[in-house]
Design a protein around this motif. Structure first.
Motif, PDB file in Angstrom:
ATOM      1  N   GLY A  79       0.782  -1.227   0.000  1.00  0.00           N
ATOM      2  CA  GLY A  79       0.000   0.000   0.000  1.00  0.00           C
ATOM      3  C   GLY A  79       0.816   1.280   0.000  1.00  0.00           C
ATOM      4  O   GLY A  79       0.785   2.054  -0.960  1.00  0.00           O
ATOM      5  N   LYS A  80       1.582   1.517   1.060  1.00  0.00           N
ATOM      6  CA  LYS A  80       2.339   2.769   1.176  1.00  0.00           C
ATOM      7  C   LYS A  80       3.585   2.777   0.292  1.00  0.00           C
ATOM      8  O   LYS A  80       4.013   3.822  -0.186  1.00  0.00           O
ATOM      9  CB  LYS A  80       2.724   3.014   2.635  1.00  0.00           C
ATOM     10  CG  LYS A  80       1.538   3.358   3.528  1.00  0.00           C
ATOM     11  CD  LYS A  80       1.999   3.716   4.927  1.00  0.00           C
ATOM     12  CE  LYS A  80       0.803   4.101   5.799  1.00  0.00           C
ATOM     13  NZ  LYS A  80       1.228   4.458   7.168  1.00  0.00           N
ATOM     14  N   ILE A  81       4.176   1.607   0.099  1.00  0.00           N
ATOM     15  CA  ILE A  81       5.410   1.524  -0.676  1.00  0.00           C
ATOM     16  C   ILE A  81       5.147   1.707  -2.171  1.00  0.00           C
ATOM     17  O   ILE A  81       5.909   2.371  -2.880  1.00  0.00           O
ATOM     18  CB  ILE A  81       6.109   0.167  -0.440  1.00  0.00           C
ATOM     19  CG1 ILE A  81       6.517   0.036   1.027  1.00  0.00           C
ATOM     20  CG2 ILE A  81       7.325   0.025  -1.337  1.00  0.00           C
ATOM     21  CD1 ILE A  81       7.572   1.019   1.473  1.00  0.00           C
ATOM     22  N   GLN A  82       4.063   1.125  -2.662  1.00  0.00           N
ATOM     23  CA  GLN A  82       3.766   1.174  -4.092  1.00  0.00           C
ATOM     24  C   GLN A  82       2.394   1.777  -4.401  1.00  0.00           C
ATOM     25  O   GLN A  82       2.257   2.663  -5.232  1.00  0.00           O
ATOM     26  CB  GLN A  82       3.837  -0.240  -4.696  1.00  0.00           C
ATOM     27  CG  GLN A  82       5.228  -0.839  -4.699  1.00  0.00           C
ATOM     28  CD  GLN A  82       5.241  -2.275  -5.200  1.00  0.00           C
ATOM     29  OE1 GLN A  82       4.207  -2.949  -5.226  1.00  0.00           O
ATOM     30  NE2 GLN A  82       6.410  -2.767  -5.592  1.00  0.00           N
ATOM     31  N   ASP A  87       0.291   3.846  -2.991  1.00  0.00           N
ATOM     32  CA  ASP A  87      -0.022   5.255  -2.770  1.00  0.00           C
ATOM     33  C   ASP A  87       0.854   6.200  -3.584  1.00  0.00           C
ATOM     34  O   ASP A  87       0.767   7.419  -3.440  1.00  0.00           O
ATOM     35  CB  ASP A  87       0.105   5.604  -1.280  1.00  0.00           C
ATOM     36  CG  ASP A  87      -0.915   4.857  -0.429  1.00  0.00           C
ATOM     37  OD1 ASP A  87      -1.924   4.396  -1.008  1.00  0.00           O
ATOM     38  OD2 ASP A  87      -0.707   4.719   0.789  1.00  0.00           O
ATOM     39  N   LYS A  88       1.720   5.650  -4.447  1.00  0.00           N
ATOM     40  CA  LYS A  88       2.645   6.484  -5.225  1.00  0.00           C
ATOM     41  C   LYS A  88       2.242   6.516  -6.691  1.00  0.00           C
ATOM     42  O   LYS A  88       1.481   5.674  -7.170  1.00  0.00           O
ATOM     43  CB  LYS A  88       4.078   5.938  -5.110  1.00  0.00           C
ATOM     44  CG  LYS A  88       4.677   6.026  -3.725  1.00  0.00           C
ATOM     45  CD  LYS A  88       6.103   5.480  -3.736  1.00  0.00           C
ATOM     46  CE  LYS A  88       6.751   5.578  -2.360  1.00  0.00           C
ATOM     47  NZ  LYS A  88       8.127   5.022  -2.372  1.00  0.00           N
ATOM     48  N   ALA A 137       6.642   4.373  -8.022  1.00  0.00           N
ATOM     49  CA  ALA A 137       6.395   3.178  -7.213  1.00  0.00           C
ATOM     50  C   ALA A 137       7.411   2.074  -7.455  1.00  0.00           C
ATOM     51  O   ALA A 137       7.673   1.257  -6.565  1.00  0.00           O
ATOM     52  CB  ALA A 137       4.985   2.653  -7.492  1.00  0.00           C
TER      53      ALA A 137
END
Length: 475
Positions: free
Chosen positions: A189-192, A194-195, A200
């Protein structure tokens, strides 16, 4: 006011004045359809043996020699058929024609490099009890497409003693394959997630897994890396420093495959631009002594702007045409060479992007190429306001159109996406600097630059037919 026409007159008017692109399958006879599928089988074999530019040169050379082409630096062929290899990454084939070369030659230029991952010069390392190879991507890739899929290692290594080593690991059923790890969706989620897509997936994280078996006990330093070095040394006599003098490419593992229940499509890596390379190769192999000297060029480095000493910006074309002038008994001075090239006609054999059914919004549909509608003539490339383009003249478009129509070639035109959205480059502008007439011409692909590009078998065959007609045309 418009004249009042009958329904029949209107239909006749439409037939004689309007252009409706033809689906190649509607035009092909039963006999030609059989040829299409047979031709595609040979093409798939070519793809499987030509996953790198060096392998493509080797395959092209072998096929050319079977048709009587001789090394231009050694042979004195009575048939006038010659080849020249340039640093094992580019090759040219030529057949001397009946007309004086100073009147111009016919040139088809394709490229045999494709987007991929190259190993860095110091690639081998270990992390969290696993061994990896670091890569630097080559050409325009979408990084996420290279994760979590089987990969193969191809390349050439010059060892410390000067001996050469060719590698191909991951293509045989008994070979191991390699991969790049991806995150599980639960943690992405946050690593890929949300970017932005461009942020990502990082180039520095395209690291290839090559092992996880340790060598030695717990006290052994870098024992996972050492295990891989031990394997390389025992199997290939290779040491870590040999990576410095190596060109090793990471490519998708596996063979070209038919796509669809009807087997009308081909799915494979590297069809940009080896579909054009194969079509040009088969065309020049089939012609006898042409009216006009014919040249098929196969360049490297197009995917990074045709740079370097094996790309279209090099002087390889000049060298080969000069050699042909000598073999033809013509004046090979610089002035004669310039005259020959400026009077020449060429096809920049490269692919276009086909209309994608799921992403039609990125295309201008009236001017988008489509799968199955034959070879695509691309009048200009570049981006935005035709920046970086070689824009073919009306006169030359007329010549090409006439050649194709006379030979019953199914053809279409296309642009690479909407004006302010698409764009791309080919070798056309680098050949155009000689003053010759040139236009881009090749089939359209879906998924261009992906590890599994999609092409129509009918378009492949029409590209071959177009190339053969170009070489064979009189005048």
């Amino acid at each position: 006011m418009n004249p009042k026409l009958s329904k029949k007159e209107i239909e006749n008017l439409r037939k004689h004045t309007a252009r409706e692109p033809s689906l190649a399958w509607d035009v092909l006879s039963k006999n030609e359809k059989d040829k299409v599928f047979k031709f595609a089988e040979a093409y798939k074999t070519f793809l499987d043996t030509s996953k790198t530019e060096r392998e493509a040169v080797s395959t092209i050379l072998e096929m050319a020699q079977k048709n009587g082409f001789e090394n231009i630096d050694e042979g004195n062929s009575n048939s006038g058929k010659f080849y020249k290899i340039h640093r094992d990454k580019a090759i040219a084939l030529g057949i001397i024609g009946k007309k004086p070369m100073a009147d111009g030659v016919r040139i088809i230029g394709a490229h045999i490099d494709s987007p991929r991952l190259d190993l860095k010069q110091n690639p081998l390392y270990e992390e969290t009890d696993m061994a990896f190879l670091k890569t630097h991507y080559y050409g325009g890739i979408r990084k996420y497409q290279w994760l979590a899929r089987p990969l193969a290692i191809h390349g050439k290594i010059i060892k410390n003693d000067g001996k050469e080593l060719n590698l191909s690991i991951g293509e045989s059923e008994d070979d191991p394959v390699f991969t790049i790890l991806d995150l599980l969706p639960h943690l992405a989620g946050k690593i890929q997630g949300d970017k932005k897509l461009s942020e990502a997936f990082e180039g520095e994280k395209l690291n290839v897994v090559v092992g996880s078996l340790p060598l030695g006990d717990k006290e052994t330093k870098e024992r996972f890396k050492l295990s891989i070095l031990h394997y390389l040394y025992e199997t290939y006599g290779m040491i870590e420093e040999d990576f410095i003098s190596a060109e090793i490419e990471i490519v998708p593992a596996g063979n070209a495959r038919d796509i669809g229940l009807d087997r009308s499509l081909i799915g494979a890596y590297g069809q940009d631009d080896r579909i054009c390379a194969f079509s040009a190769l088969e065309a020049i192999r089939e012609i006898k002594r042409p009216d006009t000297t014919s040249v098929a060029l196969f360049f490297d480095k197009e995917e990074i702007g045709s740079e370097g000493n094996t790309g279209a910006k090099s002087r390889f074309l000049e060298e080969f045409v000069s050699d042909l002038l000598v073999k033809a008994g013509s004046d090979a001075s610089e002035r004669s060479l310039r005259k020959t090239l400026i009077n020449s006609m060429a096809l920049s054999a490269d692919v276009n992007g086909a209309l994608d059914p799921d992403f039609q919004e990125v295309h201008e549909k009236r001017n988008a190429a489509r799968l199955g509608y034959g070879v695509c003539i691309t009048k200009f490339t570049g981006s935005g306001g035709k920046s970086g383009s070689s824009d073919a003249s009306a006169e030359y478009m007329g010549v090409i159109r006439k050649i194709f129509n006379k030979s019953n070639v199914v053809w279409q035109t296309g642009e690479l996406g909407k004006i302010d959205q698409g764009g791309g480059g080919t070798i056309a502008k680098y050949l155009a600097v000689y003053g010759m007439e040139i236009v881009d011409c090749g089939p359209a692909l879906i998924g261009m630059h992906s590890p599994l590009e999609i092409a129509s078998k009918a378009d492949l065959y029409m590209t071959f037919k177009a190339n053969k007609a170009f070489f064979s045309a009189k005048g």
